[in-house]
Each structure stands twice: as structure tokens, then as C-alpha cells.
Scaffold this motif. Structure first.
Motif, PDB file in Angstrom:
ATOM      1  N   ILE A   1      13.174  -1.639 -13.032  1.00  0.00           N
ATOM      2  CA  ILE A   1      11.906  -1.423 -14.024  1.00  0.00           C
ATOM      3  C   ILE A   1      11.750  -2.618 -14.765  1.00  0.00           C
ATOM      4  O   ILE A   1      12.743  -3.283 -15.570  1.00  0.00           O
ATOM      5  CB  ILE A   1      11.877  -0.165 -15.078  1.00  0.00           C
TER       6      ILE A   1
ATOM      7  N   THR B   1       7.000  11.302 -18.797  1.00  0.00           N
ATOM      8  CA  THR B   1       7.803  11.734 -19.805  1.00  0.00           C
ATOM      9  C   THR B   1       7.445  11.196 -21.094  1.00  0.00           C
ATOM     10  O   THR B   1       7.237  12.078 -21.988  1.00  0.00           O
ATOM     11  CB  THR B   1       9.288  11.014 -19.704  1.00  0.00           C
ATOM     12  N   LYS B   2       6.813   9.888 -21.276  1.00  0.00           N
ATOM     13  CA  LYS B   2       6.533   9.489 -22.179  1.00  0.00           C
ATOM     14  C   LYS B   2       5.174  10.477 -22.749  1.00  0.00           C
ATOM     15  O   LYS B   2       4.991  10.587 -23.979  1.00  0.00           O
ATOM     16  CB  LYS B   2       6.098   7.975 -22.290  1.00  0.00           C
TER      17      LYS B   2
ATOM     18  N   ALA C   1      11.382   2.951 -24.160  1.00  0.00           N
ATOM     19  CA  ALA C   1       9.867   3.360 -23.905  1.00  0.00           C
ATOM     20  C   ALA C   1       9.430   4.221 -24.918  1.00  0.00           C
ATOM     21  O   ALA C   1       8.362   3.931 -25.797  1.00  0.00           O
ATOM     22  CB  ALA C   1       9.681   3.879 -22.568  1.00  0.00           C
ATOM     23  N   LEU C   2      10.131   5.441 -25.292  1.00  0.00           N
ATOM     24  CA  LEU C   2       9.830   6.213 -26.511  1.00  0.00           C
ATOM     25  C   LEU C   2       9.765   5.352 -27.898  1.00  0.00           C
ATOM     26  O   LEU C   2       8.888   5.417 -28.797  1.00  0.00           O
ATOM     27  CB  LEU C   2      10.602   7.348 -26.801  1.00  0.00           C
TER      28      LEU C   2
ATOM     29  N   PHE D   1      18.193   5.553 -16.300  1.00  0.00           N
ATOM     30  CA  PHE D   1      16.812   5.885 -16.505  1.00  0.00           C
ATOM     31  C   PHE D   1      16.750   6.206 -17.926  1.00  0.00           C
ATOM     32  O   PHE D   1      15.818   6.209 -18.607  1.00  0.00           O
ATOM     33  CB  PHE D   1      16.674   7.083 -15.512  1.00  0.00           C
TER      34      PHE D   1
ATOM     35  N   GLU E   1      11.004   6.466 -10.452  1.00  0.00           N
ATOM     36  CA  GLU E   1      11.385   6.118 -11.619  1.00  0.00           C
ATOM     37  C   GLU E   1      10.600   5.744 -12.629  1.00  0.00           C
ATOM     38  O   GLU E   1      10.323   6.422 -13.929  1.00  0.00           O
ATOM     39  CB  GLU E   1      12.655   5.277 -11.602  1.00  0.00           C
ATOM     40  N   PHE E   2       9.729   4.893 -12.150  1.00  0.00           N
ATOM     41  CA  PHE E   2       8.856   4.281 -13.118  1.00  0.00           C
ATOM     42  C   PHE E   2       7.466   5.240 -13.587  1.00  0.00           C
ATOM     43  O   PHE E   2       7.266   5.476 -14.769  1.00  0.00           O
ATOM     44  CB  PHE E   2       8.018   3.143 -12.522  1.00  0.00           C
TER      45      PHE E   2
ATOM     46  N   LYS F   1       8.992   8.061 -15.691  1.00  0.00           N
ATOM     47  CA  LYS F   1       8.907   7.680 -17.342  1.00  0.00           C
ATOM     48  C   LYS F   1       7.849   7.438 -17.829  1.00  0.00           C
ATOM     49  O   LYS F   1       7.725   8.138 -19.036  1.00  0.00           O
ATOM     50  CB  LYS F   1       9.703   6.041 -17.304  1.00  0.00           C
TER      51      LYS F   1
ATOM     52  N   VAL G   1       6.004  13.674 -24.261  1.00  0.00           N
ATOM     53  CA  VAL G   1       6.578  13.632 -25.612  1.00  0.00           C
ATOM     54  C   VAL G   1       5.553  13.478 -26.494  1.00  0.00           C
ATOM     55  O   VAL G   1       5.387  14.342 -27.432  1.00  0.00           O
ATOM     56  CB  VAL G   1       7.700  12.577 -25.606  1.00  0.00           C
ATOM     57  N   PHE G   2       4.690  12.582 -26.393  1.00  0.00           N
ATOM     58  CA  PHE G   2       3.754  12.167 -27.400  1.00  0.00           C
ATOM     59  C   PHE G   2       2.417  13.257 -27.436  1.00  0.00           C
ATOM     60  O   PHE G   2       1.738  13.389 -28.436  1.00  0.00           O
ATOM     61  CB  PHE G   2       3.309  10.704 -27.261  1.00  0.00           C
TER      62      PHE G   2
ATOM     63  N   SER H   1      16.201   3.311 -20.510  1.00  0.00           N
ATOM     64  CA  SER H   1      14.931   2.818 -20.360  1.00  0.00           C
ATOM     65  C   SER H   1      13.903   3.961 -20.880  1.00  0.00           C
ATOM     66  O   SER H   1      12.808   3.479 -21.580  1.00  0.00           O
ATOM     67  CB  SER H   1      14.306   2.317 -19.008  1.00  0.00           C
ATOM     68  N   VAL H   2      14.063   5.055 -20.710  1.00  0.00           N
ATOM     69  CA  VAL H   2      13.128   6.134 -21.368  1.00  0.00           C
ATOM     70  C   VAL H   2      13.158   6.051 -22.860  1.00  0.00           C
ATOM     71  O   VAL H   2      12.179   5.966 -23.384  1.00  0.00           O
ATOM     72  CB  VAL H   2      13.430   7.519 -20.858  1.00  0.00           C
TER      73      VAL H   2
END
Lengths: 209, 862
Positions: free
Chosen positions: B618, A99-100, B766-767, B759, A92-93, A96, A103-104, B762-763
Motif C-alpha cells: 500500500i 474498515t476505516k 489510516a485510523l 495490514f 488489502e487496500f 482497509k 469505524v467512523f 497500516s490500518v
């Protein structure tokens, strides 16, 4: 470079010789031709498309790796894909973070759990690069039963079996819509909750006023 | 009248907030009603959660009777028909019992429309659902408690077994409810038992013998279930089989148990196993209906099942046992005659066919009546004899209201019995009618059968006659059918929960269908005051309610008959359900002993919050010090999204939610990030219908980082294609290819893949946190134009509309403007449709609405 030129003309996929030489994923690319070459991305999928490949397990060991790779590609291709293979349970971590990053840095993220499917994504990107978008705009033809099914199952709590019970009992959609509460609840498996939901969807006005 | 234990229970929960779990049928509703009434009398603002409309109506009735309460305190339901200002004015009365629909309540709480500090109490019905902390009700309670610490919470449930399906579920529910006390009221509790034992009536259980065919039918189904179970165990060595025996497979909770076990490795579970689970579910349904439905409806039901099942995948359908099921089901309706008897019988038939209606020639129609019918008949006769003229007058003078109430489980049985009890002949007639209806409705089937039959015997003899005979059949059955229909009409559109009164005086057939409305039985009993009660199917909550009723009406003794099939699954199930409930309560009692009680203060301090964040697996820098909900930014959330769990989880992550109606996307994180959320099933359908294409187009035009969030169900984590699909060649219209094509066409579209909502939350956080400036775009540019703003609150109707052939994103607006409801649309003629849809689409839609189902019965009448 001849290989890259050929690849850009959509003859085959180029696989990065340096980074992906021993990737078992390559073995699963069967529907299209591929060849090793010296390229910056991991896979070259046509004139405008490139892909990076990342295993989550690898990311957990060397988190910096993917940031460098993404940076190296920059904005070179119109479509940049990052194929992320999840091969550990505790992902998961990492996911994430990825994903971040995607996106950027304007990468299209593809997540999968099997190498086979990852290979299928590569094939699909390669094969579909120049295809028109008709498939996405048009509703494809379906047979009657599946049309009814998709219509009725859009109502919460109505499942496929219920849809079939309803349509076989009322024969036409028109008759079903006009059935009253009692007739509806005579269908096996259609309890009061479902009757209520059906009534809401079929008879109640779209708007409240 | 209030019974002793009810008074005790009420006092307990009034004294201190808590969760009150009452045995099924013991009248939790009466306790709740009483509580609400007492609260209303204090003229405070009270909120109700999870109260059904039906409930509300009977509560209102009750309030009308007692005149101590001011009319403005009456329960009121607040749904989407109230505008914001209207709601505000209601809230500012600051008293009364309000049942606000959940999404609206969340909206009002988030935007502080409702004065939370004035809410004195929340009454939660069906509290068993709050074990799941992602429920919107939990969110509501959380918001309320945050805004008003002194608001009291009183929760009720009558489904103890829901709390024992996992570990510490009661504690979880209590934590979600923010209560510290647990009150248990099982049937075996001394106070309850003592109170109910004094009743004067008697219960007679009548065991009805199943017909041999029925018994073997049930046996065959059980056999098929057994085979599925064995296969399931064989294929999945890792699952704990101790809980999975055929007995537990009879209950719905079985699915729950097995899914729970398989969930952690769901992506590795083979499709075969999934199919086995599905098969077990189907078979369980079939088993229940095997005793419940009459032979004709059961056959009909089976046929529909075969249609909805994928025959190539299903494990039982094509197996030997599956065949047996069909053979037995058929043999209850008709038998194929052997060659010799056909010849003989044909002559007889010819003579008969003039008088009685006709059936395809080479079958002998049996139409086995349900055994309970004859028992019911003799029972009714007995009762009639006991309550003859003078005797009955006497009874009336004591206070009885009617002779018999027959309780059945659902409306279809109710309608059926209303036909059956008319007279002795009725059962056969009824079955014949049903059978003819079945034949008639299958015009094609008959036609086909006719052709086949004709072909079969064309060479033998009198072809014409058969032809004639069959024509005859069609005619008669048509007549029968219409007469049946008109009969139906006379019954009229009746409320589901109303009873059917018959020509025979003083017999009422009543259904208390559904899971919520079971308590209606008591109301019915109180209003009708019967001398006898017949339970057509055993129901434990009903038995308890009868007990309660007898206690109340001690002066009117009651005789109860319960019809149950001997040695049947029906009986097993009934007994098991009772046991199950008792076990659940025992477990709850034990759990209550060692329960860690959460003290009120704990909710507001850091510990709780830390636990919140660790739940996501997390821990982020800076989250753990969210002592006073450090706000990390604001997000626009589409109103419709509050139906899902995600907004609540975002709130958990420290984001301030602003509910609005968005025309583009579902979430707006910042000026540059818009998100469209699609669950996997949604994704599939909207990629097919072309809806997603236009949505993404809009999205890409409006922001820099348009995101498509793909939400997988817990089972299918991150796999878009099935295993078999990967072996084959690339299919250009598969889900995977469509998604690939979409991203090729919109290279700026970012994908977010989520396997759980946690999830997802939290995404988002984070964004959101990596955006340098927390800035939201102007709200007016995003919300829909005034004409089609939040007025479409019937989402399920609009969703359905979009699924109809001929309806597209482009013409949906004009349909919504032109027609009021789906029904109106469907009843429009073609010309009218053409005006709104254009001729092409109108034709597609019209054809879809009026075409008949392809024949399911093909081959059945060969």
C-alpha cells in the motif's frame, strides 16, 4: 408494511428485493426463514439490527457504492452490520478502506471468506438478537483434560502434546507445580527451553519485588 | 588458548562490522567472548542481544579470571527488576557490557532513557533470527542506528542452515543488522581444517545392532510416515514434491518447507491436509524417541500421545501401521501367553511370586533392554582394564582429570544411564522398576485389570489366589516406588547442566542439552580432562568441540567412542545433518559472491523508506517522502504489546510510540479510539472465560470508538468457523456465535479484522490519520493505579493463573496480593484458599489441583 412488522417481531429475515435479489448468499440461509421485501438495508435481522453486504470484488469496481449505502442507512438501527465477503486475493487496500469506513460510520464489520459463513453470520445475528449475555460472562464447564490443557498451553512454547506428557507423568497439577527441574526434563519432549518456561510460570513470583 | 582460525575470525570482525557465520561446534562462543572482552577493556558501553543467562554466567566467570577488566565493566543483565532510575544510573556509567531484556531496551530507546549516542557497539548472538525483519531485535538495531549512526554491529550465528531456507535470507539479515560484510567459517574452510587436522586423538564409531523388534518398530513408523506423505501429495497436487521425500521428513525443516509452500493458499487447505502435516510431526517425534527411550518409557510416551491426539482425525493412529507400532512397542515389554502356557506358567508363577515381585498373570514380562546398554558396559569394562591402578596414576600425573565422560543428549538419558552403569544387573532392575512405577501409578488400571482378569477366569479356578496375587503386586510395587523416590531424592535438585558423578570413580555422565548451551561441552572437557569420551548418541557439534579440545590439549590424547545404531534412522539423521550444514555453507559462499552489498548511506535515504512502504502493498499519499521520519502522530502502546510485532510496524508507518502500562485496551490511538488486540486463540479463550466481556465493557465506557482487533494467524484468514460447523445447526456457544452475541450486546464496539501484522499497522495509521486533531488522553487516567502497576512482570505466570478453574477477573487481584507465585497458591490448603477465593471457587480450584489424571491405560491390561 406487514412484512417489516413481522420481521421486527422476529419471525424472519427480510432480504432487500432490489439489491440482493440474485445474491447466491440467500441460498445458504437455511436455519431461519427469510423473505424478500422493500427495505433500505440489504438485510433486516430483527427490530434493532440491519446488515449491509459487500463483496470486495464489487467494491473494487464501484468504490462509491458502499459509501452511499452506509449514508442511506445513517443511524437508523441500533446495530448496523457490514458483512464483507473477500472474494479476491488482492483485497488489502479495499479492506482497509472498508474498515476505516466502518469505524467512523459506526458499523460493525464482519469479514469472511465464504458465502456459507456469511449466511451463518446473518442467521446468528437473527437468532441471537434477544439472547442474554450469560454465555459471555460465565466460564463454561470443561472436562479435566481440557482444563489442564488450556492452563498449561497458556505458557509460551508448551503445546498440547507437552501438556499431556506433563500431566500423565505427574498425575496431578499439584505434583507438577512442585516438580523440580530434573523431574520436569525427564518427560519426553520437554527440553531445557520448555523447562525454563515452566519454571518461570509455575515457580517464579508474580511480581519482582 | 586461542586457535589460529579463531584469531583470524576475531580479527576480521573486529576490523569491520559484519555477520559472522561459524560452523556448529567450532566455538563461536569463544570468539564472541573474546570480542566482548576486548571491547570491555576499551571501557565503552556495549549492548548484547540474545544472550542467554547461562552464557552470561560463564562469561562472568571468565571475566573474573582475567583481572584486567574493571569490575563495573562486567557483563550485567538488566531486566524488569531494575527501575527506570536504576537503569538510568547504569546507562550513565557509559561503559560495560549490558544485556538488557528486549522490551525494556525498546522502551528505553523510544523514550530516550538510554543515551544511544554513547553506545559504541552491539553484539548480536544467534543472528539467524534476524532474517525476520519483524523481530524485536531488528527494531532495536533500527532504533539504535537511527539515534547513533556510528554504533557498530557485530553479529554471530552458528546455524548456517537457517540462512538457506529461502531466498536471499543472508542479505535480508544483513540489511536488518545494518552490516555490509559477511564472514563464513565452515568446518571445511582451509584455515579451520588445517588447524583441526593436527589433533592427535582418534574416534571409533561403534555400530550397535538394533534388536529385531526395534528395527521393525522403526520400520513401521517410517511406513506410517510414508503413507502420510503419499496421501499428502495425492491431496495437494499443487505442491512441489521434489523436496518432500521421506528423508527430508525426518527433519524439523520439513515442516518449514511444507508450510512455506502451502502458506499462500492456506485458507483453502483442507483440514485433512493440516492433520497430515501434524501427523508427520508427531510421527517424527515418535521415531526419534523409538531409539532414544527405553522400552517402558517409550510405551508411556506412546500412551500420552494417544491421549493428546484426536483419534477420529489422526490418519495413522487407527490404521494398520499404527496398530503395528503399538504392537511392537508392547511386545518389547510383555507378551500375552497362550492359553496352554498360562496354565503351566501359573503354577511356576505361584512359586515365584513369593520371591520376586509380581505382574498381572497372563502376561509374560520381557522388558527388552536397549542394545546400547550392553555395549556401553563392555566398553566401560575395557576402559577400566586399560586404566588400571598404576597406569592410571601415571595418567593422572600427566594431567588427566578423569577416566571417562559419557556425553548424552538429554537429562532423561543421563538419569537413566546413571542407573544403568552401576553394574551388570542394573539394566534389568532399572527396567523392572520403571515398569512397576508405570503399573503402580496406574492404580485404577491395576484395579481395572484385576476386575477384568477376575471376571475372565472366575469360572475356571482359584479366584482367590489371583486376587491375592494382585494385592501382593500392589503392595510390592508401592514399596518399590517409594524406594525409588527416595533414591531420586538423594540425587537432589541438581542444576540441569551439571553432571552426575557416580559411585564408580571417574565416570562422568554429562548432558549438553538444548540448542544454545551445546558449547558447554567444551567447558566441561576443559575442566574434567578425560582420557576417554563416549558419545552415547552421535552429535555433530560435539564432535567438532572434541576436535577443538584435542587441538588445545595436544599433550593429552583422547580416545572417543561413538555409539550409533546400525542402519538406523539415528545414523541417517546424523549424517544428513552434517551434509545439510555443508550444503548450506556452500550455498552461502555462492551467495556471498553475487551479493549486492548495501552501503551504509542507503539506509538513511528515501529509497529504503519507499521500499518499506511498498512492502505493505500500500502506498499512501504522503508517505513516500518520509525522508526524516515524518511523525504522523503519537500512540500509547501497552508495554506488554512489545512482545508482538505490531508496535514495530506502527513505527514503520511513521507513528511515534509511547510505551506505557495501560489498564484499558492495548493501544490508544487518540482520545476517541482505544483498541484491544486479540489474536484468534486469545479471542477464543477470553470469550470463553468471560475476560473479554469485562474488557470490552471497560473499553466501551471510556471512549467513543472502542475497537476490537482480531488478529488471524496467517493460516486462518478470516474464517471463524470450520467447514463442518457450517453444515450443522447454529451452535450458541461456538466462537462465531459468541462474537456475534458480543457485538449485539455492545453495538458501539468496532471490529477490525487483520490477517497480517503489516495490514494491522497500516490500518492503525489510516485510523490515526483521519482523526482531525491529534490528541491523546491524559496518561494518568489510563495507566493502572500504583498498587498494581508494572510490578507484574511475570506475565506467563499471571496468564496461567487466569486459566485455572476458580480464578476470575474478580478474584485474581486478591490472589495476586495474597500469594507470591503459582507454586505457593497450589501448595495452600483448602482453608487458606477459601479465605482469598471464597468457598465456591476455592473448592473448584482445590479439586482441580489435586484430582488425578483420568486413566490413560484403560484397556491396556485387559
Amino acid at each position: 408494511d406487514l412484512i417489516i412488522a413481522q420481521a421486527k417481531a422476529n419471525h424472519f429475515i427480510v432480504v432487500n428485493q432490489a439489491t440482493q435479489k440474485n445474491n447466491p448468499l440467500n441460498g445458504f440461509i437455511k436455519q431461519v426463514l427469510w423473505n424478500y421485501g422493500n427495505i433500505i438495508p440489504d438485510y433486516l435481522l430483527g427490530r434493532y439490527t440491519c446488515a449491509l453486504f459487500l463483496r470486495i470484488s464489487q467494491h473494487l469496481l464501484t468504490p462509491q457504492y458502499i459509501y452511499d449505502r452506509v449514508k442511506a442507512i445513517g443511524k437508523q438501527f441500533r446495530l448496523r452490520i457490514l458483512i464483507c465477503l473477500i472474494d479476491v486475493e488482492d483485497f488489502e487496500f479495499a479492506l482497509k478502506e472498508v474498515t476505516k469506513l466502518c469505524v467512523f460510520s459506526e458499523f460493525t464489520l464482519i469479514v469472511t471468506r465464504s458465502e456459507k459463513e456469511a449466511a451463518r453470520y446473518l442467521e446468528a445475528y437473527f437468532a441471537l438478537e434477544n439472547k442474554p449475555t450469560d454465555v459471555l460472562r460465565e466460564r463454561t464447564e470443561q472436562d479435566y483434560i481440557s482444563k489442564v490443557e488450556s492452563a498449561l498451553t497458556s505458557i509460551p512454547s508448551i503445546n498440547k502434546t507437552d501438556a499431556m506428557q506433563l500431566i500423565t507423568n505427574f498425575k496431578t497439577f499439584h505434583a507438577l507445580v512442585n516438580a523440580d527441574v530434573k523431574e520436569l526434563s525427564k518427560c519426553p519432549g520437554i527440553g531445557p527451553t520448555k523447562v525454563q518456561r515452566l519454571k518461570e510460570a509455575l515457580k517464579m513470583p508474580f511480581r519482582n519485588k | 588458548m586461542v586457535l589460529e582460525y579463531e584469531r583470524l575470525a576475531l580479527r576480521e570482525v573486529e576490523e569491520q562490522d559484519g555477520l559472522c557465520i561459524v560452523g556448529r561446534g567450532l566455538g563461536v562462543q569463544r570468539i564472541v567472548s573474546k570480542l566482548v572482552k576486548n571491547l570491555c577493556r576499551q571501557q565503552k558501553l556495549i549492548l548484547g542481544l540474545r544472550f542467554s543467562k547461562e552464557w552470561l554466567r560463564s562469561l562472568e566467570q571468565w571475566f573474573l579470571v582475567s583481572q584486567k577488566i574493571a569490575p563495573h565493566c562486567y557483563p550485567r543483565e538488566i531486566d524488569a527488576s531494575y527501575s527506570r532510575t536504576e537503569r538510568q544510573s547504569v546507562y550513565h556509567l557509559q561503559q560495560g557490557f549490558l544485556i538488557v531484556s528486549s522490551t525494556i531496551l525498546v522502551h528505553d530507546l523510544l523514550l530516550h532513557v538510554i543515551p544511544a549516542d554513547k553506545v559504541s557497539c552491539v553484539v548480536v548472538n544467534e543472528a539467524e533470527f534476524l532474517v525476520d525483519e519483524s523481530r524485536i531485535e531488528c527494531f532495536i538495531i533500527r532504533l539504535l542506528k537511527e539515534q547513533n549512526k556510528n554504533c557498530s554491529v557485530k553479529a554471530f550465528s552458528e546455524r548456517a542452515e537457517y540462512f538457506t531456507r529461502g531466498f536471499h535470507l543472508v542479505e535480508k539479515a544483513m540489511r536488518n543488522l545494518r552490516v555490509t560484510k559477511l564472514y563464513l567459517w565452515p568446518r571445511f574452510r582451509v584455515e579451520v581444517d588445517h588447524c583441526l587436522q593436527r589433533s592427535s586423538g582418534q574416534l571409533v564409531e561403534l555400530e550397535v545392532r538394533q534388536t529385531p523388534k526395534m528395527a521393525s518398530l522403526s520400520k513401521a513408523i517410517l511406513e506410517a510416515m510414508g503413507a502420510c506423505l503419499v496421501e499428502l501429495k495425492r491431496r495437494n497436487k499443487s505442491i512441489d514434491v521434489s523436496e518432500l521425500d521421506i528423508e527430508s521428513a525426518l527433519f524439523k525443516s520439513f515442516d518449514f518447507v511444507i508450510l512455506k509452500q502451502l502458506e499462500p493458499m492456506w485458507h483453502n487447505v483442507s483440514s485433512h491436509t493440516k492433520q497430515l502435516i501434524r501427523d508427520l510431526r508427531t510421527l517424527r517425534n515418535i521415531l526419534t524417541f523409538a531409539t532414544k527411550l527405553n522400552c517402558v518409557s517409550f510405551f508411556n510416551f506412546l500412551m500420552a500421545i494417544t491421549q493428546s491426539e484426536d483419534t477420529s482425525k489422526s490418519n495413522w493412529l487407527m490404521s494398520k501401521t499404527g496398530e503395528k507400532i503399538f504392537t511392537y512397542a508392547k511386545s518389547r515389554i510383555y507378551q500375552r501367553k497362550s492359553k496352554e502356557t498360562t496354565d503351566l506358567g501359573r503354577k511356576e508363577k505361584r512359586a515365584k511370586s513369593a520371591s520376586t515381585s509380581n505382574i498381572p498373570l497372563d502376561m509374560k514380562v520381557i522388558l527388552e533392554p536397549s542394545p546400547k546398554w550392553s555395549v556401553l558396559h563392555s566398553l566401560l569394562q575395557e576402559i577400566r582394564a586399560k586404566t588400571d591402578g598404576a597406569q592410571w596414576d601415571e595418567m593422572l600425573s600427566i594431567g588427566y582429570g578423569c577416566r571417562v565422560i559419557i556425553f548424552v543428549k538429554d537429562v532423561s538419558t543421563m538419569v537413566e544411564l546413571s542407573e544403568i552403569v552401576k553394574n551388570d544387573k542394573a539394566p534389568e532392575e532399572y527396567l523392572r522398576k520403571e515398569f512397576q512405577k508405570l503399573l503402580k501409578s496406574r492404580d485404577e488400571a491395576v484395579a481395572r485389570a484385576k476386575r477384568l482378569l477376575a471376571k475372565e477366569i472366575a469360572d475356571s479356578e482359584n479366584f482367590d489366589e489371583i486376587e491375592a496375587g494382585l494385592d501382593d503386586l500392589q503392595v510390592t510395587s508401592t514399596n518399590e516406588f517409594t524406594s525409588y523416590c527416595s533414591n531420586e531424592d538423594t540425587l537432589g535438585e541438581q542444576d540441569l547442566f551439571h553432571n552426575l558423578s557416580l559411585e564408580i570413580p571417574d565416570i562422568e555422565i554429562v548432558t549438553v542439552e538444548g540448542r544454545i548451551e551445546t558449547w558447554k561441552a567444551l567447558e566441561i572437557l576443559e575442566s574434567l580432562k578425560p582420557r576417554f569420551v563416549i558419545m552415547y548418541e552421535p552429535q555433530n557439534s560435539l564432535i567438532r568441540q572434541l576436535e577443538v579440545y584435542q587441538n588445545e590439549m595436544n599433550e593429552l590424547p583422547l580416545e572417543v567412542f561413538c555409539l550409533v545404531y546400525e542402519n538406523s534412522v539415528e545414523k541417517d539423521k546424523f549424517e544428513k545433518a552434517l551434509q545439510y550444514e555443508a550444503h548450506s555453507f556452500e550455498r552461502l559462499i555462492r551467495e556471498k559472491e553475487n551479493m549486492v552489498v548495501y552501503v551504509e548511506e542507503e539506509y538513511s535515504n528515501t529509497e529504503k523508506i519507499e521500499e518499506d512502504t511498498t512492502r505493505f502493498g500500500i502506498i499512501e499519499e504522503g508517505t513516500s517522502n518520509r525522508t526524516s521520519r515524518k511523525i504522523r502522530g503519537r500512540i500509547y502502546v501497552d508495554m506488554r504489546e512489545f512482545r508482538s510485532k505490531l508496535p514495530q510496524l506502527l513505527y514503520d508507518n511513521g507513528v511515534e510510540l509511547i510505551p506505557v502500562t495501560l489498564s484499558i485496551g492495548d493501544y490508544v490511538l487518540s482520545k476517541s479510539i482505544f483498541v484491544e488486540r486479540k489474536s484468534l486463540s486469545d479471542l477464543t479463550s477470553s470469550l470463553q472465560s468471560g475476560r473479554l466481556f469485562s474488557q470490552v465493557q471497560q473499553l466501551c465506557r471510556h471512549c467513543r470508538f472502542p475497537c476490537l482487533l482480531i488478529e488471524f494467524p496467517p493460516g486462518k484468514s478470516f474464517l471463524l468457523s470450520s467447514f463442518s460447523e457450517l453444515v450443522k445447526e447454529l451452535n450458541p456457544i461456538s466462537l462465531l456465535s459468541r462474537l456475534v452475541l458480543l457485538t449485539i450486546h455492545f453495538p458501539t464496539l468496532r471490529l477490525i479484522w487483520c490477517h497480517t501484522e503489516y495490514f494491522c499497522g497500516s490500518v492503525f495509521a489510516a485510523l490515526k490519520s483521519s482523526e482531525p486533531i491529534d490528541e491523546l488522553p491524559d496518561i494518568d487516567s489510563l495507566s493502572q493505579p500504583e498498587t498494581d502497576s508494572r510490578e507484574y512482570d511475570n506475565y506467563s505466570a499471571v496468564d496461567l493463573l487466569l486459566q485455572l478453574p476458580g480464578v476470575h477477573e474478580r478474584n485474581v487481584q486478591s490472589i495476586l496480593n495474597r500469594f507470591n507465585s503459582i507454586q505457593e497458591l497450589c501448595n495452600a490448603d483448602e482453608a487458606e484458599l477459601e479465605k482469598t477465593l471464597g468457598s465456591n471457587h476455592a473448592k473448584i480450584l482445590y479439586e482441580f489441583l489435586h484430582s488425578t489424571t483420568p486413566n490413560l491405560y484403560e484397556g491396556q491390561f485387559k
